[in-house]
Design an enzyme around this catalytic site. Structure first.
Site, PDB file in Angstrom:
ATOM      1  N   THR A 170      42.748 -49.072 -44.832  1.00  0.00           N
ATOM      2  CA  THR A 170      43.355 -50.358 -45.209  1.00  0.00           C
ATOM      3  C   THR A 170      42.516 -50.999 -46.312  1.00  0.00           C
ATOM      4  O   THR A 170      41.293 -50.851 -46.337  1.00  0.00           O
ATOM      5  CB  THR A 170      43.412 -51.283 -43.984  1.00  0.00           C
ATOM      6  OG1 THR A 170      44.193 -50.642 -42.978  1.00  0.00           O
ATOM      7  CG2 THR A 170      44.053 -52.630 -44.320  1.00  0.00           C
TER       8      THR A 170
ATOM      9  N   THR B 274      41.620 -50.334 -52.094  1.00  0.00           N
ATOM     10  CA  THR B 274      41.275 -48.962 -52.518  1.00  0.00           C
ATOM     11  C   THR B 274      42.052 -47.951 -51.667  1.00  0.00           C
ATOM     12  O   THR B 274      42.599 -46.974 -52.199  1.00  0.00           O
ATOM     13  CB  THR B 274      39.753 -48.722 -52.390  1.00  0.00           C
ATOM     14  OG1 THR B 274      39.055 -49.878 -52.861  1.00  0.00           O
ATOM     15  CG2 THR B 274      39.334 -47.523 -53.210  1.00  0.00           C
TER      16      THR B 274
ATOM     17  N   GLY C 141      38.339 -47.480 -47.278  1.00  0.00           N
ATOM     18  CA  GLY C 141      37.414 -48.212 -48.141  1.00  0.00           C
ATOM     19  C   GLY C 141      36.259 -48.791 -47.337  1.00  0.00           C
ATOM     20  O   GLY C 141      36.158 -48.597 -46.121  1.00  0.00           O
TER      21      GLY C 141
ATOM     22  N   GLY D  27      35.600 -54.429 -43.012  1.00  0.00           N
ATOM     23  CA  GLY D  27      36.374 -55.446 -42.303  1.00  0.00           C
ATOM     24  C   GLY D  27      36.792 -56.642 -43.114  1.00  0.00           C
ATOM     25  O   GLY D  27      37.465 -57.529 -42.585  1.00  0.00           O
TER      26      GLY D  27
ATOM     27  N   GLU E 221      40.403 -49.562 -37.626  1.00  0.00           N
ATOM     28  CA  GLU E 221      39.710 -48.632 -38.534  1.00  0.00           C
ATOM     29  C   GLU E 221      38.612 -47.887 -37.797  1.00  0.00           C
ATOM     30  O   GLU E 221      38.429 -46.683 -37.973  1.00  0.00           O
ATOM     31  CB  GLU E 221      39.105 -49.395 -39.710  1.00  0.00           C
ATOM     32  CG  GLU E 221      40.144 -49.871 -40.715  1.00  0.00           C
ATOM     33  CD  GLU E 221      39.596 -50.785 -41.787  1.00  0.00           C
ATOM     34  OE1 GLU E 221      40.282 -50.977 -42.785  1.00  0.00           O
ATOM     35  OE2 GLU E 221      38.476 -51.302 -41.636  1.00  0.00           O
TER      36      GLU E 221
HETATM   37  C1  5RP Z   1      39.562 -53.421 -44.274  1.00  0.00           C
HETATM   38  C2  5RP Z   1      38.368 -52.798 -44.856  1.00  0.00           C
HETATM   39  C3  5RP Z   1      38.463 -52.355 -46.267  1.00  0.00           C
HETATM   40  O1  5RP Z   1      38.353 -50.979 -46.296  1.00  0.00           O
HETATM   41  C4  5RP Z   1      37.375 -52.971 -47.058  1.00  0.00           C
HETATM   42  O2  5RP Z   1      37.483 -54.371 -46.935  1.00  0.00           O
HETATM   43  C5  5RP Z   1      37.434 -52.572 -48.542  1.00  0.00           C
HETATM   44  O3  5RP Z   1      38.566 -53.118 -49.126  1.00  0.00           O
HETATM   45  P1  5RP Z   1      38.842 -53.008 -50.686  1.00  0.00           P
HETATM   46  O4  5RP Z   1      39.089 -51.568 -50.969  1.00  0.00           O
HETATM   47  O5  5RP Z   1      40.047 -53.886 -50.929  1.00  0.00           O
HETATM   48  O6  5RP Z   1      37.623 -53.536 -51.397  1.00  0.00           O
HETATM   49  O7  5RP Z   1      37.358 -52.620 -44.220  1.00  0.00           O
HETATM   50  O8  5RP Z   1      39.326 -53.912 -42.987  1.00  0.00           O
END
Ligand code: 5RP
Length: 230
Positions: free
Chosen positions: A30, A33, A88, A101, A109
């Site tokens: 989620t 990325t 991510g 998170g 996750e």
């Molecule tokens: C979601 C996450 C995401 O993987 C983390 O926040 C990275 O997000 P992004 O790719 O938008 O920087 O842990 O709970």
């Protein structure tokens, strides 16, 4: 030189999808990325470069995205062991310990990652840190009933917890909980802190992902860096 962060995210995401082979059970992360990774996976399926992939999403958001791309989904009840999960992270340290998170899905996750033979982290160069807690707060998922006692406890541990909001409303996770984003001046011992936080009544999960990632694929302005756990 200006760095195109979206392009770096795309590069890390596409490189990680090379680890997915036809017939695999794949954990779908989620965040912005991971969204690019799911997009790439969907395109490879549509073009016939991959087939027989089944996904297990880590959030309602990634489930909706996968469905819109025609990626078949399953559950941990049907498929308790995944070949690979790609997700991510908010911080990646030199040991591949993580904070995750900020996207709000840390609980699912962590469950999906724990059920995976390979757990590949994708990100851009901003996510690399020398010490956890230097760039991102530590998200802690808490049942709403326990908001005050858990906040007081986290404050006593030296943090400044902030209840996460979205559009002015308290953010509610897919499991119906709230998130306290905990800003620590310094996290000297993530393992000790993780144990203390997890043990407190009302805490459901925290965003430390310690000794879980098997690899990290990080796109930088000088190319892809592929880190593997020793
Ligand atoms: C979601 C996450 C995401 O993987 C983390 O926040 C990275 O997000 P992004 O790719 O938008 O920087 O842990 O709970």
């Amino acid at each position: 030189m200006t760095v195109d962060i979206d392009e770096l995210k795309r590069l890390a995401a596409a490189t990680a999808v090379d680890a997915v082979k036809s017939g695999m059970i794949v954990g779908l992360g989620t965040g912005s990325t991971a969204l690019l990774m799911v997009q790439e996976l969907g395109q490879r399926l549509q073009k016939g470069r991959l087939n027989n992939i089944v996904g297990i999403p880590t959030s309602e958001q990634s489930a909706r995205q996968a469905q819109s791309l025609g990626i078949p989904l399953t559950t941990l009840s049907e498929q308790p062991t995944l070949d690979v999960t790609i997700d991510g992270a908010d911080e990646i340290d030199p040991q591949l310990d993580l904070i995750k998170g900020l996207g709000g899905s840390l609980l699912r996750e962590k469950i999906v990652a724990s059920s995976s033979l390979r757990f590949i982290i994708i990100g851009d160069q901003r996510k690399l840190v020398h010490r956890l807690g230097t760039r991102a707060p530590l998200p802690v998922e808490v049942i709403p009933f326990a908001q005050r006692p858990v906040s007081d406890f986290l404050r006593a541990l030296g943090s400044q917890p902030v209840i996460r909001e979205n559009d002015g409303e308290t953010f509610i996770t897919d499991e119906g909980n709230i998130i306290l984003d905990c800003h620590f001046a310094e996290i000297a011992n993530p393992r000790q802190l993780a144990l203390e936080v997890k043990a407190y009544p009302g805490v459901v999960e925290h965003g430390f992902f310690l000794a879980m990632a098997t690899e990290a694929i990080v796109a930088t302005s000088t190319g892809i860096k592929h880190f593997k756990r020793e």
